[in-house]
Scaffold this motif. Structure first.
Motif, PDB file in Angstrom:
ATOM      1  N   VAL A   1       0.844  -1.202   0.000  1.00  0.00           N
ATOM      2  CA  VAL A   1       0.000   0.000   0.000  1.00  0.00           C
ATOM      3  C   VAL A   1       0.878   1.249   0.000  1.00  0.00           C
ATOM      4  O   VAL A   1       0.596   2.226  -0.708  1.00  0.00           O
ATOM      5  CB  VAL A   1      -0.946  -0.009   1.220  1.00  0.00           C
ATOM      6  N   THR A   2       1.947   1.222   0.788  1.00  0.00           N
ATOM      7  CA  THR A   2       2.875   2.355   0.806  1.00  0.00           C
ATOM      8  C   THR A   2       3.530   2.531  -0.563  1.00  0.00           C
ATOM      9  O   THR A   2       3.662   3.655  -1.061  1.00  0.00           O
ATOM     10  CB  THR A   2       3.955   2.150   1.881  1.00  0.00           C
ATOM     11  N   ILE A   3       3.955   1.418  -1.169  1.00  0.00           N
ATOM     12  CA  ILE A   3       4.547   1.486  -2.507  1.00  0.00           C
ATOM     13  C   ILE A   3       3.549   2.076  -3.495  1.00  0.00           C
ATOM     14  O   ILE A   3       3.910   2.896  -4.359  1.00  0.00           O
ATOM     15  CB  ILE A   3       5.006   0.080  -2.955  1.00  0.00           C
ATOM     16  N   LEU A   4       2.281   1.695  -3.362  1.00  0.00           N
ATOM     17  CA  LEU A   4       1.223   2.199  -4.253  1.00  0.00           C
ATOM     18  C   LEU A   4       1.098   3.709  -4.164  1.00  0.00           C
ATOM     19  O   LEU A   4       1.184   4.410  -5.186  1.00  0.00           O
ATOM     20  CB  LEU A   4      -0.101   1.517  -3.906  1.00  0.00           C
ATOM     21  N   TRP A   5       0.911   4.229  -2.957  1.00  0.00           N
ATOM     22  CA  TRP A   5       0.654   5.674  -2.866  1.00  0.00           C
ATOM     23  C   TRP A   5       1.911   6.501  -3.082  1.00  0.00           C
ATOM     24  O   TRP A   5       1.840   7.616  -3.622  1.00  0.00           O
ATOM     25  CB  TRP A   5      -0.056   6.030  -1.568  1.00  0.00           C
ATOM     26  N   VAL A   6       3.084   5.971  -2.704  1.00  0.00           N
ATOM     27  CA  VAL A   6       4.335   6.686  -2.989  1.00  0.00           C
ATOM     28  C   VAL A   6       4.552   6.775  -4.499  1.00  0.00           C
ATOM     29  O   VAL A   6       4.980   7.808  -5.024  1.00  0.00           O
ATOM     30  CB  VAL A   6       5.525   5.995  -2.297  1.00  0.00           C
ATOM     31  N   GLY A   7       4.233   5.683  -5.226  1.00  0.00           N
ATOM     32  CA  GLY A   7       4.348   5.702  -6.678  1.00  0.00           C
ATOM     33  C   GLY A   7       3.410   6.725  -7.312  1.00  0.00           C
ATOM     34  O   GLY A   7       3.795   7.449  -8.246  1.00  0.00           O
ATOM     35  N   VAL A   8       2.176   6.798  -6.804  1.00  0.00           N
ATOM     36  CA  VAL A   8       1.197   7.747  -7.349  1.00  0.00           C
ATOM     37  C   VAL A   8       1.638   9.185  -7.074  1.00  0.00           C
ATOM     38  O   VAL A   8       1.641  10.037  -7.981  1.00  0.00           O
ATOM     39  CB  VAL A   8      -0.203   7.487  -6.748  1.00  0.00           C
ATOM     40  N   VAL A   9       2.017   9.469  -5.828  1.00  0.00           N
ATOM     41  CA  VAL A   9       2.439  10.835  -5.481  1.00  0.00           C
ATOM     42  C   VAL A   9       3.728  11.206  -6.221  1.00  0.00           C
ATOM     43  O   VAL A   9       3.881  12.333  -6.701  1.00  0.00           O
ATOM     44  CB  VAL A   9       2.633  10.966  -3.959  1.00  0.00           C
ATOM     45  N   GLY A  10       4.655  10.243  -6.334  1.00  0.00           N
ATOM     46  CA  GLY A  10       5.888  10.494  -7.070  1.00  0.00           C
ATOM     47  C   GLY A  10       5.626  10.803  -8.530  1.00  0.00           C
ATOM     48  O   GLY A  10       6.301  11.639  -9.136  1.00  0.00           O
ATOM     49  N   SER A  11       4.624  10.126  -9.102  1.00  0.00           N
ATOM     50  CA  SER A  11       4.256  10.380 -10.494  1.00  0.00           C
ATOM     51  C   SER A  11       3.696  11.791 -10.665  1.00  0.00           C
ATOM     52  O   SER A  11       4.060  12.521 -11.594  1.00  0.00           O
ATOM     53  CB  SER A  11       3.234   9.336 -10.955  1.00  0.00           C
ATOM     54  N   LEU A  12       2.819  12.189  -9.756  1.00  0.00           N
ATOM     55  CA  LEU A  12       2.236  13.531  -9.826  1.00  0.00           C
ATOM     56  C   LEU A  12       3.297  14.606  -9.581  1.00  0.00           C
ATOM     57  O   LEU A  12       3.313  15.647 -10.242  1.00  0.00           O
ATOM     58  CB  LEU A  12       1.110  13.658  -8.794  1.00  0.00           C
ATOM     59  N   ALA A  13       4.218  14.335  -8.642  1.00  0.00           N
ATOM     60  CA  ALA A  13       5.255  15.313  -8.310  1.00  0.00           C
ATOM     61  C   ALA A  13       6.158  15.594  -9.504  1.00  0.00           C
ATOM     62  O   ALA A  13       6.658  16.717  -9.667  1.00  0.00           O
ATOM     63  CB  ALA A  13       6.092  14.808  -7.132  1.00  0.00           C
ATOM     64  N   ALA A  14       6.363  14.586 -10.353  1.00  0.00           N
ATOM     65  CA  ALA A  14       7.263  14.752 -11.500  1.00  0.00           C
ATOM     66  C   ALA A  14       6.753  15.796 -12.493  1.00  0.00           C
ATOM     67  O   ALA A  14       7.538  16.334 -13.283  1.00  0.00           O
ATOM     68  CB  ALA A  14       7.451  13.413 -12.202  1.00  0.00           C
ATOM     69  N   PHE A  15       5.455  16.091 -12.472  1.00  0.00           N
ATOM     70  CA  PHE A  15       4.906  17.086 -13.402  1.00  0.00           C
ATOM     71  C   PHE A  15       5.072  18.517 -12.889  1.00  0.00           C
ATOM     72  O   PHE A  15       4.862  19.472 -13.640  1.00  0.00           O
ATOM     73  CB  PHE A  15       3.422  16.802 -13.657  1.00  0.00           C
ATOM     74  N   ILE A  16       5.441  18.664 -11.600  1.00  0.00           N
ATOM     75  CA  ILE A  16       5.579  20.005 -11.036  1.00  0.00           C
ATOM     76  C   ILE A  16       6.766  20.735 -11.650  1.00  0.00           C
ATOM     77  O   ILE A  16       6.695  21.942 -11.927  1.00  0.00           O
ATOM     78  CB  ILE A  16       5.735  19.928  -9.496  1.00  0.00           C
ATOM     79  N   VAL A  17       7.866  20.009 -11.888  1.00  0.00           N
ATOM     80  CA  VAL A  17       9.083  20.658 -12.407  1.00  0.00           C
ATOM     81  C   VAL A  17       8.856  21.267 -13.792  1.00  0.00           C
ATOM     82  O   VAL A  17       9.113  22.462 -13.993  1.00  0.00           O
ATOM     83  CB  VAL A  17      10.262  19.672 -12.423  1.00  0.00           C
ATOM     84  N   PRO A  18       8.374  20.509 -14.785  1.00  0.00           N
ATOM     85  CA  PRO A  18       8.128  21.139 -16.087  1.00  0.00           C
ATOM     86  C   PRO A  18       7.045  22.208 -16.033  1.00  0.00           C
ATOM     87  O   PRO A  18       7.091  23.174 -16.811  1.00  0.00           O
ATOM     88  CB  PRO A  18       7.717  19.961 -16.985  1.00  0.00           C
TER      89      PRO A  18
END
Length: 427
Positions: A265-282
């Protein structure tokens, strides 16, 4: 007597810190200089990927060298070669030559870390291992963060930073040569069955491999990305440093949370948040907001870099104690393969699409892990929380992948007296 006991430990810790600083500085320096020399993005990706290829080769070759001639001689030899490879890159500016030198650097660093980390593990005891491991992880992250600000000491277009990196590598030899303790022995048994590891913990294998790809892409091409969008050296230092700081601050709380619930479950939500965070930089780049970009890099580091620790801990949950060390070697290989492929694929996407594709690639990889975690949650019943082991925080350097498990787990089933000078590296 107490000073004699502590001295070799602190000497090795200092040596590892200096090596890590040199490695992280070199990675960012090569990316920036490649942009200055107008290497195309694909060529830069090949250069960065060559390090991981060299590291994999070194992980296979170096233990045999150590067994034949000893720790000190191997350390001195590969440190000298590592200093030469970085200096040669400042003398001969050619992408193919740099790729060859970068592969040599990876091989040398495999030797440097195998020697120092196995020695460190040999010095530790059951009573000191946990505290020593915590200090080790903290200094690794701190060294990686500090290294980014060394970029401001000289222009990347000149020789100064290449010479500084070489000096740091040479300096790391000094504390190890001052250690007065018997050298540990490295035994090399049969190769690990990777297919068995995949069958035992498919999510762990996926997470470990993708963690290598994301960190390889971010740390290998992040400086190139920053230079390409017009950041100066000071801004690049903060840009890359923000990702290290993010990973350092959230590694521990995310790990502790994973100990209290189904780790998937932790891997799931960390992956989702990490994916969303990657769009902040561009997004910050598109509106020319550097604060938003720095915040984005902090978030990317915070929710991307802990993935290796989560995946490796999930894998260890599925293993018997006597399997953990051999599994660690498999994780080195898988993480190295991911680290080799990540910069190659990301660079091709950046050349084919646009420079922002680096973060689209990272977002896609994080989402892939999250979706696979969701699939495994639906397919496999959750493990009883009490049966999960403690989460193992791991530093970013590929060299530290197995050592983290060695430092924490090596004594789980074998008394210290029976293994005082023996560390197994199974490849």
């Amino acid at each position: 007597m107490l000073k004699q006991t502590l001295f070799p430990i602190w000497s090795l810790l200092i040596g590892i810190a200096v090596l890590t600083m040199a490695s992280a500085l070199q990675s960012s320096l090569i990316g920036i200089r490649a942009s200055i020399e107008e290497f195309n993005t694909t060529a830069t990706g090949l250069i960065m990927s060559a390090y991981y290829l060299g590291f994999i080769l070194g992980s296979v070759l170096v233990p045999n060298w150590v067994k034949n001639v000893g720790h000190i001689r191997v350390f001195a030899a590969v440190a000298s070669l590592a200093s030469i490879t970085i200096l040669m890159q400042s003398a001969v500016v050619n992408p193919w030559f740099w790729m060859l030198m970068r592969m040599g650097t990876g091989l040398c660093y495999a030797g440097l870390f195998i020697v120092t980390e196995s020695w460190l593990n040999d010095i530790a005891t059951n009573k000191t291992r946990g505290r020593l491991f915590s200090i080790y992880i903290i200094e690794i992250w701190a060294s990686q963060t500090i290294s980014q600000f060394l970029l401001n000491l000289s222009s990347p277009s000149g020789y100064g930073l290449f010479i500084l990196t070489s000096v740091l590598i040479s300096l790391a030899v000094v504390p190890l040569l001052l250690v007065r303790t018997p050298s540990p022995t490295i035994n090399i048994p049969e190769k690990l069955n990777i297919l068995g590891l995949i069958k035992t913990a498919p999510l762990g294998v996926t997470g470990v491999t993708i963690a290598g790809a994301t960190s390889g892409a971010l740390l290998g091409l992040g400086a190139l990305y920053a230079k390409s969008i017009g950041m100066n050296i000071a801004e690049i230092s903060f840009f890359i440093g923000a990702s290290y700081v993010g990973g350092m601050f959230l590694q521990w709380p995310i790990g502790k949370l994973s100990d209290r619930q189904d780790r998937r479950v932790t891997i799931l939500w960390v992956g989702v948040v990490g994916s969303l965070a990657a769009f902040i930089v561009p997004l910050g780049g598109s509106v020319n907001n550097q604060i938003l970009m720095m915040t984005g890099m902090f978030a990317v580091g915070a929710f991307t870099f802990p993935m290796y620790s989560l995946a490796s801990s999930h894998m260890n949950d599925q293993l018997r104690p006597e399997q953990i060390l051999s599994a660690s070697s498999g994780m080195i290989l898988l993480n190295g393969i991911g680290g080799m492929l990540g910069p190659l694929i990301a660079a091709a996407l950046m050349d084919t699409l646009r420079i922002d594709a680096l973060f689209w690639f990272v977002a896609g990889l994080n989402l892939t892990v999250a979706l696979f975690a969701l699939y495994r949650i639906n397919q496999q019943p959750a493990m009883v929380i009490e049966e999960q082991g403690d989460q193992i925080p791991v530093a970013l350097t590929v060299s530290s992948v197995a050592t983290a498990e060695m430092l924490v787990e090596a004594d789980s089933s074998t008394p210290v007296e029976e293994k005082s000078h023996e560390v197994e590296i199974k490849l």
